[in-house]
Design an enzyme around this catalytic site. Structure first.
Site, PDB file in Angstrom:
ATOM      1  N   SER A 241       0.826  -1.217   0.000  1.00  0.00           N
ATOM      2  CA  SER A 241       0.000   0.000   0.000  1.00  0.00           C
ATOM      3  C   SER A 241       0.858   1.263   0.000  1.00  0.00           C
ATOM      4  O   SER A 241       0.593   2.206  -0.754  1.00  0.00           O
ATOM      5  CB  SER A 241      -0.975   0.009   1.177  1.00  0.00           C
ATOM      6  OG  SER A 241      -0.329  -0.272   2.389  1.00  0.00           O
ATOM      7  N   HIS A 271      -2.083  -8.829   1.748  1.00  0.00           N
ATOM      8  CA  HIS A 271      -1.738  -7.599   2.487  1.00  0.00           C
ATOM      9  C   HIS A 271      -2.884  -7.303   3.468  1.00  0.00           C
ATOM     10  O   HIS A 271      -3.235  -8.160   4.278  1.00  0.00           O
ATOM     11  CB  HIS A 271      -1.473  -6.487   1.457  1.00  0.00           C
ATOM     12  CG  HIS A 271      -0.897  -5.218   2.001  1.00  0.00           C
ATOM     13  ND1 HIS A 271      -0.245  -5.126   3.202  1.00  0.00           N
ATOM     14  CD2 HIS A 271      -0.867  -3.955   1.473  1.00  0.00           C
ATOM     15  CE1 HIS A 271       0.157  -3.867   3.395  1.00  0.00           C
ATOM     16  NE2 HIS A 271      -0.215  -3.138   2.372  1.00  0.00           N
ATOM     17  N   HIS A 318       5.469 -13.061   7.008  1.00  0.00           N
ATOM     18  CA  HIS A 318       5.726 -11.666   6.646  1.00  0.00           C
ATOM     19  C   HIS A 318       6.907 -11.597   5.691  1.00  0.00           C
ATOM     20  O   HIS A 318       7.823 -12.420   5.772  1.00  0.00           O
ATOM     21  CB  HIS A 318       6.030 -10.809   7.886  1.00  0.00           C
ATOM     22  CG  HIS A 318       5.778  -9.357   7.645  1.00  0.00           C
ATOM     23  ND1 HIS A 318       6.746  -8.530   7.137  1.00  0.00           N
ATOM     24  CD2 HIS A 318       4.669  -8.599   7.814  1.00  0.00           C
ATOM     25  CE1 HIS A 318       6.227  -7.316   7.008  1.00  0.00           C
ATOM     26  NE2 HIS A 318       4.974  -7.322   7.414  1.00  0.00           N
ATOM     27  N   ARG A 327       3.005  -5.481  16.597  1.00  0.00           N
ATOM     28  CA  ARG A 327       1.623  -4.983  16.505  1.00  0.00           C
ATOM     29  C   ARG A 327       0.645  -6.074  16.951  1.00  0.00           C
ATOM     30  O   ARG A 327      -0.416  -5.781  17.498  1.00  0.00           O
ATOM     31  CB  ARG A 327       1.325  -4.542  15.061  1.00  0.00           C
ATOM     32  CG  ARG A 327       2.241  -3.426  14.575  1.00  0.00           C
ATOM     33  CD  ARG A 327       2.053  -3.139  13.096  1.00  0.00           C
ATOM     34  NE  ARG A 327       2.380  -4.292  12.271  1.00  0.00           N
ATOM     35  CZ  ARG A 327       2.226  -4.336  10.941  1.00  0.00           C
ATOM     36  NH1 ARG A 327       1.753  -3.284  10.301  1.00  0.00           N
ATOM     37  NH2 ARG A 327       2.548  -5.412  10.259  1.00  0.00           N
ATOM     38  N   ASP A 373      -2.399  -8.822  11.370  1.00  0.00           N
ATOM     39  CA  ASP A 373      -3.764  -9.185  10.992  1.00  0.00           C
ATOM     40  C   ASP A 373      -4.296 -10.412  11.735  1.00  0.00           C
ATOM     41  O   ASP A 373      -5.498 -10.666  11.718  1.00  0.00           O
ATOM     42  CB  ASP A 373      -3.825  -9.434   9.482  1.00  0.00           C
ATOM     43  CG  ASP A 373      -3.402  -8.201   8.702  1.00  0.00           C
ATOM     44  OD1 ASP A 373      -3.888  -7.107   9.040  1.00  0.00           O
ATOM     45  OD2 ASP A 373      -2.571  -8.322   7.781  1.00  0.00           O
TER      46      ASP A 373
HETATM   47  N1  HAX Z   1       0.739 -19.946   5.103  1.00  0.00           N
HETATM   48  C1  HAX Z   1       1.130 -20.826   4.158  1.00  0.00           C
HETATM   49  N2  HAX Z   1       2.204 -20.663   3.385  1.00  0.00           N
HETATM   50  C2  HAX Z   1       2.929 -19.550   3.598  1.00  0.00           C
HETATM   51  C3  HAX Z   1       2.617 -18.625   4.588  1.00  0.00           C
HETATM   52  C4  HAX Z   1       1.448 -18.832   5.352  1.00  0.00           C
HETATM   53  N3  HAX Z   1       1.031 -17.977   6.267  1.00  0.00           N
HETATM   54  N4  HAX Z   1       3.544 -17.637   4.568  1.00  0.00           N
HETATM   55  C5  HAX Z   1       4.409 -17.952   3.589  1.00  0.00           C
HETATM   56  N5  HAX Z   1       4.025 -19.095   2.993  1.00  0.00           N
HETATM   57  C6  HAX Z   1       4.647 -19.761   1.844  1.00  0.00           C
HETATM   58  C7  HAX Z   1       4.587 -18.838   0.640  1.00  0.00           C
HETATM   59  O1  HAX Z   1       3.314 -18.874   0.028  1.00  0.00           O
HETATM   60  C8  HAX Z   1       5.724 -19.372  -0.197  1.00  0.00           C
HETATM   61  O2  HAX Z   1       5.261 -20.547  -0.808  1.00  0.00           O
HETATM   62  P1  HAX Z   1       5.731 -20.966  -2.293  1.00  0.00           P
HETATM   63  O3  HAX Z   1       7.225 -21.049  -2.234  1.00  0.00           O
HETATM   64  O4  HAX Z   1       5.041 -22.263  -2.539  1.00  0.00           O
HETATM   65  O5  HAX Z   1       5.258 -19.857  -3.200  1.00  0.00           O
HETATM   66  C9  HAX Z   1       6.759 -19.764   0.845  1.00  0.00           C
HETATM   67  O6  HAX Z   1       6.021 -19.959   2.080  1.00  0.00           O
HETATM   68  C10 HAX Z   1       7.821 -18.721   1.074  1.00  0.00           C
HETATM   69  O7  HAX Z   1       7.207 -17.488   1.381  1.00  0.00           O
HETATM   70  P2  HAX Z   1       7.916 -16.432   2.344  1.00  0.00           P
HETATM   71  O8  HAX Z   1       9.194 -16.022   1.690  1.00  0.00           O
HETATM   72  O9  HAX Z   1       7.989 -16.964   3.711  1.00  0.00           O
HETATM   73  O10 HAX Z   1       6.854 -15.259   2.375  1.00  0.00           O
HETATM   74  P3  HAX Z   1       6.678 -14.056   1.350  1.00  0.00           P
HETATM   75  O11 HAX Z   1       7.606 -12.972   1.722  1.00  0.00           O
HETATM   76  O12 HAX Z   1       6.705 -14.536  -0.059  1.00  0.00           O
HETATM   77  O13 HAX Z   1       5.159 -13.618   1.631  1.00  0.00           O
HETATM   78  C11 HAX Z   1       3.309 -13.106   3.006  1.00  0.00           C
HETATM   79  C12 HAX Z   1       4.814 -12.939   2.797  1.00  0.00           C
HETATM   80  C13 HAX Z   1       2.861 -12.209   4.125  1.00  0.00           C
HETATM   81  C14 HAX Z   1       2.568 -12.690   1.732  1.00  0.00           C
HETATM   82  C15 HAX Z   1       3.025 -14.589   3.344  1.00  0.00           C
HETATM   83  O14 HAX Z   1       3.646 -14.923   4.563  1.00  0.00           O
HETATM   84  C16 HAX Z   1       1.548 -14.923   3.424  1.00  0.00           C
HETATM   85  O15 HAX Z   1       0.946 -15.224   2.385  1.00  0.00           O
HETATM   86  N6  HAX Z   1       0.915 -14.853   4.640  1.00  0.00           N
HETATM   87  C17 HAX Z   1      -0.493 -15.072   4.791  1.00  0.00           C
HETATM   88  C18 HAX Z   1      -1.281 -13.822   4.396  1.00  0.00           C
HETATM   89  C19 HAX Z   1      -1.080 -12.713   5.395  1.00  0.00           C
HETATM   90  O16 HAX Z   1      -1.213 -12.886   6.586  1.00  0.00           O
HETATM   91  N7  HAX Z   1      -0.804 -11.499   4.887  1.00  0.00           N
HETATM   92  C20 HAX Z   1      -0.637 -10.315   5.731  1.00  0.00           C
HETATM   93  C21 HAX Z   1       0.834  -9.920   5.904  1.00  0.00           C
HETATM   94  C22 HAX Z   1       1.006  -8.680   6.749  1.00  0.00           C
HETATM   95  C23 HAX Z   1       0.463  -7.495   6.051  1.00  0.00           C
HETATM   96  O17 HAX Z   1       0.911  -7.039   5.022  1.00  0.00           O
HETATM   97  N8  HAX Z   1      -0.605  -6.976   6.570  1.00  0.00           N
HETATM   98  O18 HAX Z   1      -1.271  -6.013   5.944  1.00  0.00           O
END
Ligand code: HAX
Length: 434
Positions: A241, A271, A318, A327, A373
């Site tokens: 964002s 996000h 994250h 947070r 979140d």
């Molecule tokens: N559940 C399952 N799998 C997850 C995961 C979770 N909570 N977090 C990461 N992974 C997976 C990824 O999907 C990725 O899988 P692939 O290799 O198969 O694509 C792998 O683990 C490596 O990812 P990462 O390097 O640990 O995480 P990223 O930096 O790529 O992504 C995210 C960070 C926040 C998007 C991710 O942890 C996620 O999808 N979390 C769940 C959604 C979430 O809670 N989002 C909010 C984040 C905070 C925020 O921005 N708030 O606004």
């Protein structure tokens, strides 16, 4: 001129000189290396922009102008009888760079109240949207519909001097922050409360007025909104964002257009939308496990099943953090104080005990710990705000504080249009595989 604007202007010329000299003396210093993998992984870990308002440390969490979240909760002024900092204070800190006193914060509340009038056409725009359109989409459209009031756009058309960009942006930023709680509350009351709108009140802080317009008068809920608005306000510059707003703003799009772009990014489930997804996931899990507080073993099985179906566990992980999000901890402390026996809070706590080791065992999740979140939704539910599709809008209202402070600084420091380079897979293969 408001005292906040005067204070900002006072340090402006000094900051401009500091940046100019710094870049001229050290501009050729190398600050890192980029490897090929980073091009394919969302630019993770690439230091690529300057954001003055806050800095995220992977192991410590967010610092606002050097202050950690627990410090912020301690040192920022509070409303009378309140246990939480006023978000007006964090806006002051991000913008000015030093701590406000009570008078500074009161002046911001007053300034926002003065600027809070929302033109009728914005309500007309919202009234013409289908009620089943997601609240974040409605919010983004409503923000865009405020754009014809942009000081920056009008002044730019009539030949605004580059050195004064910050001034017109400052006006837009304050107007936007002042107006969006009314817009958000209108969307909420229209969709979920039979169009029974609540007029703003005068003489109170930004959060109290927001809670009031949403339809809540409980003092604990008002404090929760103050906490919520403070902790969600900023998370340095690279999150979707903030970065989307910065990118769009770098083309000299005004505050409304830039912020709306950021809200479109916040509306993604990886996000900000994760806050609604967490609640949906928790309630679905609870229901499918027979209601009540499920056992650790049952939660564990449910989590494993979600993962095996190729779903993410919302609220965990994250892109930068490598520990429990402070947070999350701040909200957990609120819950421990005000709702220690609440069933959904106990469920969130139990999920916290179970999920990290499962995510760790996948061998790929870099951060198995909960993020902001994972906790926010259950607190709102407890006080009767049950319409969780709306929760990301609350996040968005809070984010206006950080994104607007960032935009004012970008304009003040004359940050240029963003235009990173890109390449193609074939070109990279040609370069490295011969
Ligand atoms: N559940 C399952 N799998 C997850 C995961 C979770 N909570 N977090 C990461 N992974 C997976 C990824 O999907 C990725 O899988 P692939 O290799 O198969 O694509 C792998 O683990 C490596 O990812 P990462 O390097 O640990 O995480 P990223 O930096 O790529 O992504 C995210 C960070 C926040 C998007 C991710 O942890 C996620 O999808 N979390 C769940 C959604 C979430 O809670 N989002 C909010 C984040 C905070 C925020 O921005 N708030 O606004």
């Amino acid at each position: 001129m408001s005292s906040l604007k005067k204070k900002f202007e006072e340090q402006l010329s000094q900051s401009r000189i500091k940046v100019k000299n710094f870049v001229s003396d050290y501009g050729d210093k190398v600050i890192g290396e980029i490897n090929l993998r980073q091009l394919y992984s969302g630019m993770r870990g690439m230091l690529s922009m300057i954001t003055e308002t806050s800095k995220l440390d992977p192991n410590e969490g967010i610092r606002f102008r050097g202050y950690t979240l627990p410090e912020i909760q301690d040192v920022l002024p509070r409303a009378e009888g309140s246990n939480q900092p006023l978000p007006e204070g964090i806006f002051y800190l991000m913008l000015i760079g030093s701590l406000p006193d009570e008078k500074d914060v009161k002046q911001i509340s007053l300034e926002l109240e003065k600027r809070s009038n929302v033109p009728n056409h914005v309500f007309d725009v919202i009234n013409n949207l289908p009620k089943d359109m997601h609240p974040m989409t409605q919010f983004s459209i409503a923000i865009l519909s405020l754009q014809n009031g942009s000081n920056f756009s009008v002044s730019y058309k009539s030949g605004l001097n580059k050195l004064d960009y910050w001034d017109a942006t400052f006006e837009d930023a304050l107007d936007l922050i002042a107006r969006i709680p009314r817009v958000a509350a209108y969307i909420y009351r229209r969709i979920y409360h039979n169009e029974k709108y609540i007029e703003p009140i005068k003489g109170v802080d930004w959060s109290k007025n927001f809670a009031h317009m949403l339809g809540f008068s409980d003092s604990e809920f008002i404090d929760l909104i103050r906490l919520y608005m403070t902790i969600h306000s900023d998370h340095e510059g690279g999150n979707v964002s903030a970065h989307a707003s910065h990118l769009v703003g770098s083309a000299l799009s005004d505050a409304y257009i830039s912020f709306s772009a950021g809200m479109n990014g916040l509306a993604g489930p990886l996000h900000g939308l994760a806050n609604q997804e967490v609640v949906r996931w928790l309630l679905e899990m609870q229901e499918s496990l027979g209601g009540g507080l499920p056992s650790r073993d049952n939660i564990s099985e449910y989590v494993q099943k979600s993962l095996s179906e190729g779903k993410v566990i919302p609220g965990f992980g994250h892109a930068v953090l490598r520990k429990t999000d402070p947070r999350y901890t701040a909200q957990r402390e609120f819950a421990l104080k005000y709702l220690p026996d609440d069933e959904l809070f106990l469920l969130v706590s139990r999920v916290y005990e179970v999920v990290p080791s499962i995510l760790e065992s996948t061998g790929k999740v870099k951060n198995p710990w909960p993020n902001v979140d994972a906790h926010s939704g259950v607190l709102l539910l407890k006080y009767g705000m049950t319409e969780y599709d709306f929760f990301t809008v609350l996040f968005g209202v809070s984010r206006s504080l950080g994104i607007m402070a960032q935009l004012i600084w970008s304009r003040a420091l004359g940050m240029p249009i963003e235009r990173p380079g890109s390449t193609t897979t074939d070109l990279m293969i040609k370069k490295f595989s011969n």
